[in-house]
Motif scaffolding. Sequence first.
Motif, short mmCIF file in Angstrom:
data_model
loop_
_atom_site.label_atom_id
_atom_site.label_comp_id
_atom_site.label_asym_id
_atom_site.label_seq_id
_atom_site.Cartn_x
_atom_site.Cartn_y
_atom_site.Cartn_z
N ALA A 29 -49.69 12.32 -66.93
CA ALA A 29 -50.47 13.14 -66.83
C ALA A 29 -51.66 12.80 -66.17
N SER A 30 -52.49 13.75 -65.36
CA SER A 30 -53.72 13.57 -64.62
C SER A 30 -54.89 14.41 -65.03
N ARG A 31 -56.04 13.79 -64.79
CA ARG A 31 -57.04 14.51 -65.34
C ARG A 31 -58.13 14.24 -64.40
N PRO A 32 -58.99 15.22 -63.90
CA PRO A 32 -60.37 14.85 -62.90
C PRO A 32 -61.39 14.27 -63.81
N VAL A 33 -62.16 13.55 -63.05
CA VAL A 33 -63.29 12.70 -63.80
C VAL A 33 -64.40 12.69 -62.70
N THR A 34 -65.69 13.14 -63.08
CA THR A 34 -66.58 13.13 -62.22
C THR A 34 -67.19 11.61 -61.75
N ASN A 35 -67.34 11.68 -60.41
CA ASN A 35 -67.99 10.68 -59.77
C ASN A 35 -69.37 10.43 -60.21
N ASP A 36 -69.62 9.81 -61.27
CA ASP A 36 -71.27 9.92 -61.80
C ASP A 36 -72.12 8.60 -61.45
N LEU A 37 -71.33 7.67 -60.81
CA LEU A 37 -71.96 6.50 -60.40
C LEU A 37 -71.90 6.21 -58.97
N VAL A 38 -72.84 5.65 -58.49
CA VAL A 38 -72.91 5.36 -56.85
C VAL A 38 -73.04 3.77 -56.94
N ARG A 39 -72.45 3.19 -55.91
CA ARG A 39 -72.42 1.94 -55.71
C ARG A 39 -72.60 1.57 -54.23
N ALA A 40 -73.69 0.75 -53.85
CA ALA A 40 -74.12 0.60 -52.31
C ALA A 40 -74.27 -0.91 -52.27
N SER A 41 -73.99 -1.14 -51.03
CA SER A 41 -74.26 -2.68 -50.46
C SER A 41 -75.49 -2.72 -49.54
N VAL A 42 -76.46 -3.39 -49.56
CA VAL A 42 -77.39 -3.68 -48.43
C VAL A 42 -77.36 -5.28 -48.18
#
Length: 224
Positions: A29-42
Amino acid sequence: MKLIATLLAGCCAGMTAQAGALVDLSAEASRPVTNDLVRASVYSEATGKSAAELAQRVNADIAEALKLIRTKAGVSVKSGRQSTYPVYSQAQKIDGWRMRSELVIESKDQGGVSELLGKLQQMRLAVGDVSLLPSPEARRQVEDEATREAIRAFRSRAEVIAEQLGKGWKIKQLNVQQGGGMPMPMLHATRTAMLADAAPAPAPLEAGESLVTTHISGQIELAD
């Protein structure tokens, strides 16, 4: 001893005779999930003749970046990859050094991170990768929902098979595997390096969704 051995052998034979047919099954079974986290590298990167001077310059850039990042509520930061390696001349002799130090930031405030990245670029830091992904708590909740649905699908298939054969059934073995929900890259180091001078702030981030999948495989035993 002979009597005991005979009894044990008879017991085992009886258990084998009573065992029903085994059937391998799978469901998912598959379910959508919101991408509520941003990850960035500097990162700060410099090249020069003296490794000690490079370290001083790069570490100063990272220290200034940390001061700014820590003023932003809801933003976490940790050290990323760090490297120092020689730069060779055409004669294959060490002609200098290159040093790079990276910070990784995470936040649910995507607009705040976009603004922060712009300010960090103005402080001579470059942006590496920017990805959107589900937060651990959001992923865990959707994984639980997908697992319930996959188990229901597994049981439904087992009941169809047993009903058509006129048998009862029970689960002998069950394996659960989770997948999906990988980070969705928004910007890569090569592109952000090219845009650093022309556009200090990255484009607005669109969260989107990831797909989380639960795969159930197992074995049922049919019985009269």
